[in-house]
Design a protein around this motif. Structure first.
Motif, PDB file in Angstrom:
ATOM      1  N   LEU A 125       2.576  12.659   8.310  1.00  0.00           N
ATOM      2  CA  LEU A 125       3.604  12.154   7.402  1.00  0.00           C
ATOM      3  C   LEU A 125       4.094  13.257   6.464  1.00  0.00           C
ATOM      4  CD1 LEU A 125       2.018   8.707   6.478  1.00  0.00           C
ATOM      5  CD2 LEU A 125       3.490   9.306   8.404  1.00  0.00           C
ATOM      6  N   TRP A 126       5.387  13.214   6.153  1.00  0.00           N
ATOM      7  CA  TRP A 126       6.024  14.205   5.268  1.00  0.00           C
ATOM      8  C   TRP A 126       6.352  13.548   3.934  1.00  0.00           C
ATOM      9  CZ3 TRP A 126       8.500  19.156   6.644  1.00  0.00           C
ATOM     10  CH2 TRP A 126       8.071  19.638   7.891  1.00  0.00           C
ATOM     11  N   THR A 127       6.157  14.309   2.845  1.00  0.00           N
ATOM     12  CA  THR A 127       6.621  13.819   1.546  1.00  0.00           C
ATOM     13  C   THR A 127       8.134  13.997   1.415  1.00  0.00           C
ATOM     14  OG1 THR A 127       6.419  15.932   0.363  1.00  0.00           O
ATOM     15  CG2 THR A 127       4.428  14.575   0.541  1.00  0.00           C
ATOM     16  N   CYS A 128       8.678  15.029   2.101  1.00  0.00           N
ATOM     17  CA  CYS A 128      10.118  15.337   2.072  1.00  0.00           C
ATOM     18  C   CYS A 128      10.610  15.740   0.685  1.00  0.00           C
ATOM     19  CB  CYS A 128      10.961  14.184   2.619  1.00  0.00           C
ATOM     20  SG  CYS A 128      10.726  13.923   4.397  1.00  0.00           S
ATOM     21  N   ALA A 129       9.707  16.210  -0.164  1.00  0.00           N
ATOM     22  CA  ALA A 129      10.144  16.750  -1.449  1.00  0.00           C
ATOM     23  C   ALA A 129      10.996  17.997  -1.204  1.00  0.00           C
ATOM     24  CB  ALA A 129       8.933  17.101  -2.311  1.00  0.00           C
ATOM     25  N   VAL A 130      12.146  18.065  -1.855  1.00  0.00           N
ATOM     26  CA  VAL A 130      13.063  19.188  -1.666  1.00  0.00           C
ATOM     27  C   VAL A 130      12.570  20.377  -2.486  1.00  0.00           C
ATOM     28  CG1 VAL A 130      15.414  20.024  -1.996  1.00  0.00           C
ATOM     29  CG2 VAL A 130      15.018  17.688  -1.219  1.00  0.00           C
ATOM     30  N   SER A 132      11.641  16.944  -8.368  1.00  0.00           N
ATOM     31  CA  SER A 132      11.687  16.560  -6.963  1.00  0.00           C
ATOM     32  C   SER A 132      12.195  15.136  -6.848  1.00  0.00           C
ATOM     33  CB  SER A 132      10.289  16.664  -6.337  1.00  0.00           C
ATOM     34  OG  SER A 132       9.821  17.980  -6.413  1.00  0.00           O
ATOM     35  N   PRO A 133      12.912  14.807  -5.738  1.00  0.00           N
ATOM     36  CA  PRO A 133      13.420  13.445  -5.555  1.00  0.00           C
ATOM     37  C   PRO A 133      12.290  12.464  -5.286  1.00  0.00           C
ATOM     38  CG  PRO A 133      13.761  14.730  -3.575  1.00  0.00           C
ATOM     39  CD  PRO A 133      13.244  15.683  -4.628  1.00  0.00           C
ATOM     40  N   ALA A 134      12.593  11.179  -5.444  1.00  0.00           N
ATOM     41  CA  ALA A 134      11.590  10.168  -5.187  1.00  0.00           C
ATOM     42  C   ALA A 134      11.198  10.161  -3.720  1.00  0.00           C
ATOM     43  CB  ALA A 134      12.145   8.784  -5.585  1.00  0.00           C
ATOM     44  N   VAL A 135       9.921   9.951  -3.444  1.00  0.00           N
ATOM     45  CA  VAL A 135       9.406   9.952  -2.074  1.00  0.00           C
ATOM     46  C   VAL A 135       8.745   8.610  -1.807  1.00  0.00           C
ATOM     47  CG1 VAL A 135       7.849  11.060  -0.432  1.00  0.00           C
ATOM     48  CG2 VAL A 135       8.996  12.422  -2.176  1.00  0.00           C
ATOM     49  N   PRO A 136       9.249   7.809  -0.825  1.00  0.00           N
ATOM     50  CA  PRO A 136       8.698   6.480  -0.591  1.00  0.00           C
ATOM     51  C   PRO A 136       7.364   6.499   0.131  1.00  0.00           C
ATOM     52  CG  PRO A 136      10.450   6.912   0.958  1.00  0.00           C
ATOM     53  CD  PRO A 136      10.401   8.070   0.007  1.00  0.00           C
ATOM     54  N   SER A 137       6.362   7.064  -0.483  1.00  0.00           N
ATOM     55  CA  SER A 137       4.997   6.990   0.021  1.00  0.00           C
ATOM     56  C   SER A 137       4.094   6.912  -1.187  1.00  0.00           C
ATOM     57  CB  SER A 137       4.655   8.214   0.869  1.00  0.00           C
ATOM     58  OG  SER A 137       3.312   8.178   1.243  1.00  0.00           O
ATOM     59  N   MET A 138       3.309   5.821  -1.318  1.00  0.00           N
ATOM     60  CA  MET A 138       2.642   5.564  -2.579  1.00  0.00           C
ATOM     61  C   MET A 138       1.144   5.791  -2.530  1.00  0.00           C
ATOM     62  SD  MET A 138       4.772   2.136  -3.386  1.00  0.00           S
ATOM     63  CE  MET A 138       4.677   1.678  -1.669  1.00  0.00           C
ATOM     64  N   SER A 139       0.625   6.305  -1.420  1.00  0.00           N
ATOM     65  CA  SER A 139      -0.808   6.512  -1.300  1.00  0.00           C
ATOM     66  C   SER A 139      -1.254   7.681  -2.146  1.00  0.00           C
ATOM     67  CB  SER A 139      -1.172   6.768   0.168  1.00  0.00           C
ATOM     68  OG  SER A 139      -2.523   7.131   0.271  1.00  0.00           O
ATOM     69  N   ALA A 140      -2.328   7.485  -2.917  1.00  0.00           N
ATOM     70  CA  ALA A 140      -2.837   8.575  -3.757  1.00  0.00           C
ATOM     71  C   ALA A 140      -3.362   9.712  -2.920  1.00  0.00           C
ATOM     72  CB  ALA A 140      -3.948   8.039  -4.664  1.00  0.00           C
ATOM     73  N   ALA A 141      -3.784   9.425  -1.675  1.00  0.00           N
ATOM     74  CA  ALA A 141      -4.351  10.473  -0.822  1.00  0.00           C
ATOM     75  C   ALA A 141      -3.272  11.416  -0.323  1.00  0.00           C
ATOM     76  CB  ALA A 141      -5.079   9.842   0.366  1.00  0.00           C
ATOM     77  N   THR A 142      -2.016  10.916  -0.144  1.00  0.00           N
ATOM     78  CA  THR A 142      -0.964  11.757   0.420  1.00  0.00           C
ATOM     79  C   THR A 142       0.058  12.185  -0.616  1.00  0.00           C
ATOM     80  OG1 THR A 142       0.324   9.797   1.018  1.00  0.00           O
ATOM     81  CG2 THR A 142      -1.183  10.663   2.671  1.00  0.00           C
ATOM     82  N   ASN A 150       5.151   1.212   3.053  1.00  0.00           N
ATOM     83  CA  ASN A 150       4.731   2.612   3.230  1.00  0.00           C
ATOM     84  C   ASN A 150       3.445   2.936   2.469  1.00  0.00           C
ATOM     85  OD1 ASN A 150       7.057   3.288   4.809  1.00  0.00           O
ATOM     86  ND2 ASN A 150       8.241   3.399   2.914  1.00  0.00           N
ATOM     87  N   ASP A 151       2.575   1.927   2.300  1.00  0.00           N
ATOM     88  CA  ASP A 151       1.320   2.169   1.601  1.00  0.00           C
ATOM     89  C   ASP A 151       0.254   1.221   2.156  1.00  0.00           C
ATOM     90  OD1 ASP A 151       0.018   3.540  -0.813  1.00  0.00           O
ATOM     91  OD2 ASP A 151      -0.468   1.436  -1.135  1.00  0.00           O
ATOM     92  N   LEU A 152      -0.998   1.615   2.020  1.00  0.00           N
ATOM     93  CA  LEU A 152      -2.119   0.806   2.477  1.00  0.00           C
ATOM     94  C   LEU A 152      -2.934   0.335   1.272  1.00  0.00           C
ATOM     95  CD1 LEU A 152      -3.307   3.021   5.490  1.00  0.00           C
ATOM     96  CD2 LEU A 152      -1.773   1.050   5.540  1.00  0.00           C
ATOM     97  N   GLY A 153      -3.643  -0.753   1.436  1.00  0.00           N
ATOM     98  CA  GLY A 153      -4.470  -1.268   0.353  1.00  0.00           C
ATOM     99  C   GLY A 153      -3.750  -2.335  -0.445  1.00  0.00           C
ATOM    100  N   LEU A 154      -4.549  -3.180  -1.115  1.00  0.00           N
ATOM    101  CA  LEU A 154      -4.000  -4.280  -1.887  1.00  0.00           C
ATOM    102  C   LEU A 154      -3.671  -3.825  -3.311  1.00  0.00           C
ATOM    103  CD1 LEU A 154      -6.371  -7.170  -0.722  1.00  0.00           C
ATOM    104  CD2 LEU A 154      -4.228  -6.372   0.289  1.00  0.00           C
ATOM    105  N   TRP A 155      -2.598  -4.382  -3.846  1.00  0.00           N
ATOM    106  CA  TRP A 155      -2.137  -4.053  -5.196  1.00  0.00           C
ATOM    107  C   TRP A 155      -2.373  -5.246  -6.123  1.00  0.00           C
ATOM    108  CZ3 TRP A 155       1.389   0.092  -6.919  1.00  0.00           C
ATOM    109  CH2 TRP A 155       1.464   1.138  -5.972  1.00  0.00           C
ATOM    110  N   THR A 156      -2.802  -4.951  -7.371  1.00  0.00           N
ATOM    111  CA  THR A 156      -2.900  -6.025  -8.356  1.00  0.00           C
ATOM    112  C   THR A 156      -1.517  -6.384  -8.883  1.00  0.00           C
ATOM    113  OG1 THR A 156      -3.127  -4.548 -10.271  1.00  0.00           O
ATOM    114  CG2 THR A 156      -5.150  -5.097  -9.049  1.00  0.00           C
ATOM    115  N   CYS A 157      -0.604  -5.399  -8.907  1.00  0.00           N
ATOM    116  CA  CYS A 157       0.775  -5.564  -9.387  1.00  0.00           C
ATOM    117  C   CYS A 157       0.819  -5.905 -10.888  1.00  0.00           C
ATOM    118  CB  CYS A 157       1.535  -6.617  -8.580  1.00  0.00           C
ATOM    119  SG  CYS A 157       1.903  -6.061  -6.893  1.00  0.00           S
ATOM    120  N   ALA A 158      -0.251  -5.546 -11.591  1.00  0.00           N
ATOM    121  CA  ALA A 158      -0.192  -5.717 -13.040  1.00  0.00           C
ATOM    122  C   ALA A 158       0.874  -4.808 -13.629  1.00  0.00           C
ATOM    123  CB  ALA A 158      -1.562  -5.402 -13.657  1.00  0.00           C
ATOM    124  N   VAL A 159       1.720  -5.339 -14.497  1.00  0.00           N
ATOM    125  CA  VAL A 159       2.814  -4.559 -15.079  1.00  0.00           C
ATOM    126  C   VAL A 159       2.257  -3.720 -16.221  1.00  0.00           C
ATOM    127  CG1 VAL A 159       5.014  -4.655 -16.288  1.00  0.00           C
ATOM    128  CG2 VAL A 159       4.531  -6.271 -14.439  1.00  0.00           C
TER     129      VAL A 159
END
Length: 203
Positions: free
Chosen positions: A94-99, A124-134, A188-197
């Protein structure tokens, strides 16, 4: 005897002249080839070729229309386009595609436009990948807010983009997203989110 000697002398002089001209032509060809090689090498040193060459340390791309996109913290390449969070053509992972950079600017004519800020200061522009590992490491480009998607907003909950909110995934990770579905994996992410604001757009 005199005419024969004159003919022989003329023949010798003609042979010497022919060889001298041939040697001069060969020397000129070698010099021209050497100069062309030096010019090509100098041009290559100022930019990075496309596709299979790492542009991480030299982000100026040689070809028009190509941009230096990041794949990982140790690899980037000059491509025409890049799809964030996906593998690119003829590549794996997977690529972050950061310019990181673009085409090398022309130097033949003086620029009449106003000077621009150094590229390193451009976020850098926003990258639609939210995994902390990548996700690429967080920089200090946004001192007052956090960029969207692949940047951790846990410690800076003010989101830079309009309509984005800092949602929690785990106690150690949160991201600025448009929406969040609790107890589910986000796009584009794995794992469950609490979605706490945790926060919203920077005022």
């Amino acid at each position: 005897m005199a005419p024969r000697r004159a003919v022989l002398m003329a023949s010798v002089l003609s042979t010497v002249a022919t060889r001298t001209a041939a040697n001069a032509s060969n020397f000129e060809s070698q010099v021209t080839s050497s100069l062309r090689g030096s010019v090509a090498a100098a041009a290559a040193a100022t930019c990075t070729a496309s596709w299979a060459h790492n542009c991480l340390d030299n982000t100026a791309c040689c070809e028009a229309g190509f941009t230096c996109y990041q794949k990982t913290p140790t690899w980037a390449a000059c491509l025409k386009t890049c799809t964030p969070g996906a593998a690119q053509p003829n590549d794996h992972g997977l690529w972050t595609c950061a310019v990181l950079g673009g085409q090398v600017p022309p130097t033949s004519e003086p620029s009449t436009s106003a000077p621009t800020a150094p590229h390193a200061a451009t976020p850098s522009p926003a990258v639609p990948s939210m995994s902390a590992a990548t996700a690429p490491p967080t920089t200090s480009d946004h001192a007052t807010c956090t960029a969207s998607w692949a940047h951790n907003c846990k410690d800076n909950t003010a989101c830079c983009e309009v309509g984005f909110t800092c949602y929690q995934k785990t106690p150690n990770w949160a991201a600025c997203l448009k929406t969040c579905t609790p107890d589910a994996a986000q796009p584009n992410d794995l794992g469950l989110w609490t979605c706490a604001v945790l926060g919203g757009q920077v005022p």
